[in-house]
Structures are given as C-alpha cells and as structure tokens.
Write a protein that holds these residues in place. Structure first.
Motif, PDB file in Angstrom:
ATOM      1  N   UNK A 238     -36.321 -49.002  -6.533  1.00 55.52           N
ATOM      2  CA  UNK A 238     -35.481 -47.821  -6.797  1.00 55.52           C
ATOM      3  C   UNK A 238     -35.592 -46.783  -5.677  1.00 55.52           C
ATOM      4  N   UNK A 239     -36.816 -46.406  -5.235  1.00 53.07           N
ATOM      5  CA  UNK A 239     -36.880 -45.447  -4.128  1.00 53.07           C
ATOM      6  C   UNK A 239     -36.309 -45.997  -2.823  1.00 53.07           C
ATOM      7  N   UNK A 240     -36.483 -47.302  -2.567  1.00 54.34           N
ATOM      8  CA  UNK A 240     -35.901 -47.886  -1.345  1.00 54.34           C
ATOM      9  C   UNK A 240     -34.377 -47.808  -1.399  1.00 54.34           C
ATOM     10  N   UNK A 241     -33.781 -48.080  -2.578  1.00 51.14           N
ATOM     11  CA  UNK A 241     -32.323 -47.995  -2.727  1.00 51.14           C
ATOM     12  C   UNK A 241     -31.836 -46.549  -2.613  1.00 51.14           C
ATOM     13  N   UNK A 242     -32.671 -45.619  -3.048  1.00 54.26           N
ATOM     14  CA  UNK A 242     -32.301 -44.208  -2.934  1.00 54.26           C
ATOM     15  C   UNK A 242     -32.253 -43.790  -1.468  1.00 54.26           C
ATOM     16  N   UNK A 243     -33.215 -44.293  -0.671  1.00 54.73           N
ATOM     17  CA  UNK A 243     -33.272 -43.954   0.761  1.00 54.73           C
ATOM     18  C   UNK A 243     -32.246 -44.744   1.573  1.00 54.73           C
ATOM     19  N   UNK A 244     -31.910 -45.944   1.103  1.00 57.24           N
ATOM     20  CA  UNK A 244     -30.965 -46.816   1.833  1.00 57.24           C
ATOM     21  C   UNK A 244     -29.999 -47.434   0.816  1.00 57.24           C
ATOM     22  N   UNK A 245     -28.988 -46.645   0.373  1.00 56.77           N
ATOM     23  CA  UNK A 245     -28.104 -47.103  -0.704  1.00 56.77           C
ATOM     24  C   UNK A 245     -27.369 -48.405  -0.402  1.00 56.77           C
ATOM     25  N   UNK A 246     -27.155 -48.716   0.880  1.00 56.18           N
ATOM     26  CA  UNK A 246     -26.452 -49.948   1.253  1.00 56.18           C
ATOM     27  C   UNK A 246     -27.151 -51.209   0.779  1.00 56.18           C
ATOM     28  N   UNK A 247     -28.445 -51.116   0.500  1.00 57.72           N
ATOM     29  CA  UNK A 247     -29.169 -52.291   0.012  1.00 57.72           C
ATOM     30  C   UNK A 247     -28.635 -52.742  -1.351  1.00 57.72           C
ATOM     31  N   UNK A 248     -28.086 -51.800  -2.120  1.00 60.05           N
ATOM     32  CA  UNK A 248     -27.532 -52.140  -3.437  1.00 60.05           C
ATOM     33  C   UNK A 248     -26.397 -53.140  -3.320  1.00 60.05           C
ATOM     34  N   UNK A 249     -25.533 -52.957  -2.321  1.00 57.59           N
ATOM     35  CA  UNK A 249     -24.398 -53.878  -2.132  1.00 57.59           C
ATOM     36  C   UNK A 249     -24.903 -55.260  -1.716  1.00 57.59           C
ATOM     37  N   UNK A 250     -25.963 -55.297  -0.904  1.00 54.35           N
ATOM     38  CA  UNK A 250     -26.528 -56.587  -0.490  1.00 54.35           C
ATOM     39  C   UNK A 250     -27.070 -57.338  -1.704  1.00 54.35           C
ATOM     40  N   UNK A 251     -27.754 -56.619  -2.599  1.00 58.17           N
ATOM     41  CA  UNK A 251     -28.259 -57.249  -3.829  1.00 58.17           C
ATOM     42  C   UNK A 251     -27.108 -57.834  -4.648  1.00 58.17           C
ATOM     43  N   UNK A 252     -26.019 -57.064  -4.781  1.00 58.31           N
ATOM     44  CA  UNK A 252     -24.851 -57.543  -5.542  1.00 58.31           C
ATOM     45  C   UNK A 252     -24.250 -58.798  -4.899  1.00 58.31           C
ATOM     46  N   UNK A 253     -24.141 -58.764  -3.585  1.00 57.34           N
ATOM     47  CA  UNK A 253     -23.520 -59.867  -2.840  1.00 57.34           C
ATOM     48  C   UNK A 253     -24.297 -61.164  -3.049  1.00 57.34           C
ATOM     49  N   UNK A 254     -25.618 -61.081  -2.989  1.00 63.58           N
ATOM     50  CA  UNK A 254     -26.434 -62.281  -3.187  1.00 63.58           C
ATOM     51  C   UNK A 254     -26.287 -62.838  -4.587  1.00 63.58           C
ATOM     52  N   UNK A 255     -26.276 -61.943  -5.562  1.00 63.37           N
ATOM     53  CA  UNK A 255     -26.200 -62.404  -6.951  1.00 63.37           C
ATOM     54  C   UNK A 255     -24.802 -62.928  -7.290  1.00 63.37           C
ATOM     55  N   UNK A 256     -23.791 -62.462  -6.544  1.00 67.29           N
ATOM     56  CA  UNK A 256     -22.426 -63.003  -6.725  1.00 67.29           C
ATOM     57  C   UNK A 256     -22.284 -64.390  -6.098  1.00 67.29           C
ATOM     58  N   UNK A 257     -23.223 -64.762  -5.237  1.00 66.23           N
ATOM     59  CA  UNK A 257     -23.103 -66.021  -4.482  1.00 66.23           C
ATOM     60  C   UNK A 257     -24.227 -67.010  -4.790  1.00 66.23           C
ATOM     61  N   UNK A 258     -24.683 -66.993  -6.034  1.00 61.88           N
ATOM     62  CA  UNK A 258     -25.539 -68.072  -6.493  1.00 61.88           C
ATOM     63  C   UNK A 258     -27.025 -67.788  -6.583  1.00 61.88           C
ATOM     64  N   UNK A 259     -27.466 -66.581  -6.182  1.00 59.95           N
ATOM     65  CA  UNK A 259     -28.891 -66.279  -6.314  1.00 59.95           C
ATOM     66  C   UNK A 259     -29.257 -66.140  -7.785  1.00 59.95           C
ATOM     67  N   UNK A 260     -30.429 -66.648  -8.150  1.00 60.46           N
ATOM     68  CA  UNK A 260     -30.935 -66.425  -9.510  1.00 60.46           C
ATOM     69  C   UNK A 260     -31.248 -64.951  -9.704  1.00 60.46           C
ATOM     70  N   UNK A 261     -31.759 -64.333  -8.658  1.00 59.64           N
ATOM     71  CA  UNK A 261     -32.096 -62.904  -8.682  1.00 59.64           C
ATOM     72  C   UNK A 261     -32.384 -62.464  -7.257  1.00 59.64           C
ATOM     73  N   UNK A 262     -32.300 -61.151  -7.040  1.00 62.57           N
ATOM     74  CA  UNK A 262     -32.658 -60.583  -5.745  1.00 62.57           C
ATOM     75  C   UNK A 262     -33.643 -59.455  -5.950  1.00 62.57           C
ATOM     76  N   UNK A 263     -34.448 -59.211  -4.931  1.00 65.69           N
ATOM     77  CA  UNK A 263     -35.446 -58.144  -5.016  1.00 65.69           C
ATOM     78  C   UNK A 263     -35.672 -57.575  -3.622  1.00 65.69           C
ATOM     79  N   UNK A 264     -35.824 -56.268  -3.537  1.00 65.35           N
ATOM     80  CA  UNK A 264     -36.246 -55.665  -2.264  1.00 65.35           C
ATOM     81  C   UNK A 264     -37.692 -56.101  -2.038  1.00 65.35           C
ATOM     82  N   UNK A 265     -37.978 -56.638  -0.854  1.00 64.48           N
ATOM     83  CA  UNK A 265     -39.330 -57.133  -0.583  1.00 64.48           C
ATOM     84  C   UNK A 265     -40.231 -55.978  -0.159  1.00 64.48           C
TER      85      UNK A 265
END
Length: 310
Positions: A238-265
């Motif tokens: 959550x704090x990483x997404x707050x500092x870099x909101x663009x990461x949210x779209x990357x998470x969505x993109x992965x989950x739309x394309x077959x990922x079981x789940x995504x996580x900020x490492x």
C-alpha cells in the motif's frame, strides 16, 4: 606453499521474492520487526574475486549499473572489508560483478552481491570462516544477506535475519515486471508509518512481533501455486503504491493476463506475478512485454550463494 584456490573465485547468488511480508509496529529506535517468507529465484548475480592490494569493485550485466557507487559505501566492498577485519586478513580484493537482479527493485540484488562477496573472499583468502560466523557477519550487512547465503525457501523474523528453513516442494513460476526506477526502502517504511497514523481508527494496531500466516506455510509445503496466490501478502505494498501509483496498473495488467496473483516485491518497485505453470509464465511475459514493460521469467526456489567452477 602454493594456493590451490583457482583465480578468480566465482560465486553465484540469487535474488529473492518475498511471498509474504508483515511489518510490526514502529519501535523506539525507528525500526520494525518483520515476518517474511522468502524464496530465492533463478535471477542471479555473478561475483568474481581477484587478488589485490586494496578493495575495488566494477559492474556489468543485463541491468543498467551506471548509477551504482563503487566506493567504500558499496555493500560488496563493505562485506569484503568486514571479512578482512574479522579474520585479520591484510590484503584486498578486486571484485567484478555481473548484475541481473534489478537495482533498488525490492529483490535483494545488493544483498546478493554482499553474500557472494563474503563467500568469494573467504575462498580466495582461504580464511575458512565457519558457516554460523558467516551468517552472523551477513546479518550485520543487512536483513536479506543471510537469506541469500541460505537460499531455497525460508522464514525470516526479527529484522528479517533470524532465519528458519520452510518446507517447500515443487517449483513456483514467477514473472517479474521490472520498473525503470528504484524505490528507497526507508522512504517506503516511512510512508507505511504515516499510512498507519492516518488510518489508526480504521485499522488494527500493528503487532509487536508479527508472524507468517499458516496459509502461506501450507501452500509452500503443498507446492500449490493457486493456494500460494491466494495467500500472497505485503504490508509495504500500500505505501509503495501510494508513492508510485503506476504500479497499480501493472498489477492489474498481470492479473488480466493469466497471473494467479501479483505482489509488489519487498519495498518495490518490482512487481512479482505468480503463474500457474511455465507455459502461463511465458504467455504472461509476452503480454507484459507487449505493454512495453520489462518482464523476466524466473523459477523458485533455487540454491543460495555458491561457488561456481568455471
């Protein structure tokens, strides 16, 4: 007597993903205890150590290393100097590091360099450090460094450096979306503290001594990617997404394309996607690349840092 150690000494060390990261309450010294489930991944750093009178490091590899410091503040140089001080060794080392783990990407690339340097210098200098002593030295360099020496799958508590192996079977397939920028771990922790202060009425207080959820351990033990996908968790997301909101779209993109789940490492900004199998991982990598993201595949778990005989 002539040394039998081949020169250079070559050590390979893995990057890591945190499949689970819970952060405890902020302590009086500003630090937090954590509970982490680590997996070592097949994205590796190669460190070669040559005899020298002083200490130096140079970088190459598949990632842009132009911004890395090469003076005494570099973690690999710190590792070499610390080992020399501890063992009374009077010479130096020239380190050549081939980097493939993203820099400031939450995957422990600098920690991998430090762990590999400890192992390489110990072999090069024939200082014969005991494994437990090396792990204790590694912990002084950073919370992730002992894990890189151990590898595989492990649970880290305290500052992340109190390690216990975790039973894991099978192979997990990851696709890593690598950002073109780094994130400061202290800045992400500060944002977490601010987030908790802002929402203290709505969220439960952080635990003093967090632990890894049973569902994570069960999924790892079963080698069940779907179960692990459901259990992925990172308090720093959550704090990483707050500092870099663009990461949210990357998470969505992965989950739309077959990922079981995504996580900020870790503290980000690398986003790790868990795929059901190797074929799905390849398809996901292609989809992310088509969206102009840098995406690499990796499998886990793999060995910790080890000597390589060229």
């Amino acid at each position: 007597m002539t040394s039998l150690v081949p020169t250079p000494v070559h050590v390979r060390a893995p990057g890591k993903v945190n499949v689970f990261l819970k952060v405890g309450a902020r302590q009086d010294d500003g630090y937090h205890d954590v509970a982490i489930a680590y997996q070592a991944v097949s994205l590796v750093e190669d460190v070669r150590a040559y005899p020298a009178d002083d200490f130096s490091v140079s970088f190459g590899g598949s990632v842009d290393t132009s911004g890395l410091v090469t003076d005494g503040s570099n973690l690999a140089i710190k590792a070499a100097r610390m080992l020399a001080r501890r063992t009374g060794f009077r010479g130096g080392v020239r380190l050549e590091i081939e980097k493939n783990v993203p820099i400031a990407g939450g995957m422990g690339g600098g920690s991998a360099d430090a762990a590999a340097t400890l192992l390489a210098c110990d072999a090069l200098w024939e200082t014969g450090m005991a494994r437990d002593d090396m792990l204790a030295l590694a912990a002084k360099l950073g919370a992730d460094v002992p894990f890189v020496l151990v590898g595989g799958t492990a649970i880290g508590t305290g500052r992340g450096d109190q390690l216990s192996p975790a039973l894991a079977q099978g192979t997990f397939h990851w696709v890593l979306a690598i950002a073109e920028f780094g994130m400061s771990t202290p800045a992400v922790y500060e944002e977490l503290d601010r987030h908790r202060e802002r929402h203290q009425r709505d969220i439960r207080p952080a635990e003093e001594a967090p632990s890894v959820d049973a569902e994570v351990l069960q999924a790892l033990r079963a080698g069940d990617a779907r179960m692990l996908g459901d259990a992925l968790h990172n308090d720093l997301q959550a704090p990483a997404l707050h500092l870099a909101p663009g990461l949210g779209r990357i998470l969505e993109l992965g989950e739309e394309n077959g990922a079981l789940a995504g996580i900020v490492s870790g503290s980000g900004p690398t986003v790790a996607f868990l795929a059901p199998d190797a074929d799905a991982a390849l398809e996901l990598q292609v989809a992310l690349s088509a969206a102009r993201l840098t995406a690499v595949r990796a499998h886990a778990p793999v060995h910790g840092a080890r000597l390589v005989h060229d």
